[in-house]
Design a protein around this motif. Structure first.
Motif, PDB file in Angstrom:
ATOM      1  N   ALA A 117      42.083  43.321  39.158  1.00 10.61           N
ATOM      2  CA  ALA A 117      42.301  43.356  40.605  1.00 10.61           C
ATOM      3  C   ALA A 117      43.778  43.486  40.960  1.00 10.61           C
ATOM      4  N   ALA A 118      44.667  43.165  40.022  1.00  2.96           N
ATOM      5  CA  ALA A 118      46.104  43.266  40.280  1.00  2.96           C
ATOM      6  C   ALA A 118      46.550  44.725  40.265  1.00  2.96           C
ATOM      7  N   ASP A 119      47.708  44.977  40.858  1.00  7.02           N
ATOM      8  CA  ASP A 119      48.250  46.338  40.882  1.00  7.02           C
ATOM      9  C   ASP A 119      48.610  46.825  39.487  1.00  7.02           C
ATOM     10  N   VAL A 120      49.170  45.948  38.684  1.00  7.92           N
ATOM     11  CA  VAL A 120      49.642  46.294  37.346  1.00  7.92           C
ATOM     12  C   VAL A 120      49.110  45.252  36.367  1.00  7.92           C
ATOM     13  N   VAL A 121      48.559  45.712  35.250  1.00  8.25           N
ATOM     14  CA  VAL A 121      48.091  44.803  34.208  1.00  8.25           C
ATOM     15  C   VAL A 121      48.941  45.018  32.967  1.00  8.25           C
ATOM     16  N   ILE A 122      49.601  43.943  32.531  1.00  8.51           N
ATOM     17  CA  ILE A 122      50.389  43.948  31.296  1.00  8.51           C
ATOM     18  C   ILE A 122      49.718  42.970  30.339  1.00  8.51           C
ATOM     19  N   ALA A 123      49.366  43.430  29.166  1.00  6.50           N
ATOM     20  CA  ALA A 123      48.629  42.580  28.221  1.00  6.50           C
ATOM     21  C   ALA A 123      49.380  42.455  26.909  1.00  6.50           C
TER      22      ALA A 123
END
Length: 259
Positions: A117-123
């Protein structure tokens, strides 16, 4: 600063961080946690310039806390989704400031879709995304059927939903499901640097970027061009635009105020 029971919430240097804080439950989503995430995200929208969502411990979020549901015979999943998940997801999706999911470990079920749901996903490279719903006879929810085909394409989304197999962070990166996968030892410093970059940026322009990209999914070309023109006109009237142009001409970094 606001205090909560199931999450930690901080604001520092214009960066709001919501940390899911039930590590003994792999940060499973209880009713209390959903309410607290919703409240904290709304507060961050007014008080910060970027919002980060992350998890404490080995997992980002394992999804719905099944021990929090009470009797299965009395469980009304439609009500829970409508009254508890929808406000939480909207608080993140409609947040006017940039939002980042810093996925520190496994994100499963509703936890995976909360991240998306976030604008940017960093994993972190060791993280996994699991659409685990069919394992217990359900369909992807918490926005999963909306985000997955848009970010992965219909074929990958269908396979992820039907097979419920773990998707590695690298696969998610390669498929366009997330923004980037980062080596574990670099992860914390990396997402913090990304958040700091956005916190110092042109906040009003970021809000318009978010709006224009989201609405493009429903607009035809003419409507989208009209939206771009209107939003660009608004951005052109900001102090940040004037500062950006002057800084460019002066060959120096811009000092954006977020206005």
């Amino acid at each position: 600063m606001k205090t909560y029971q199931s999450i930690r919430f901080t604001i520092e240097d214009d960066i709001a961080v919501i940390t899911l804080n039930r590590p003994d439950k792999m940060n499973a989503l209880s009713g209390l946690m959903r309410a607290e995430i919703t409240d904290a995200a709304r507060f961050a929208a007014r008080k910060a310039r970027v919002l980060v969502l992350t998890g404490e411990g080995a997992a980002f979020c394992s999804g719905q806390d099944l021990s929090d549901t009470g009797s299965l015979n009395e469980l009304n999943l439609e009500r829970v989704l409508r009254d508890e998940y929808v406000p939480m997801l909207r608080a993140i999706m409609e947040c006017p400031i940039p939002t980042i999911s810093a996925v520190n470990g496994t994100a499963a079920g509703a936890g995976a879709n909360l991240a998306l749901a976030a604008d940017v996903v960093i994993a972190t490279q060791s993280a996994k995304f699991v659409q685990a719903f069919t394992r217990i006879g359900l369909i992807p929810d918490a926005g999963g059927t909306y985000w997955l085909p848009r970010q992965m394409g219909a074929a990958k989304a269908m396979g992820a939903a039907l097979f419920a197999e773990p998707i590695s962070a690298q696969q998610a990166d390669d498929w366009g499901m997330i923004w980037e996968a980062v080596e574990d030892e670099e992860f914390d410093a990396h997402w913090r640097a990304r958040a700091a970059h956005l916190a110092k940026g042109p906040t009003a322009a970021y809000a318009s970027v978010k709006q224009s990209i989201r609405e493009s999914w429903e607009n035809g070309l003419d409507d989208q061009l009209s939206l771009e023109a209107r939003l660009q006109g608004l951005c052109g009237g900001t102090r940040d635009f004037k500062e950006g142009v002057v800084a460019f001409l002066d060959k120096r970094p811009a000092k954006f105020e977020g206005r």
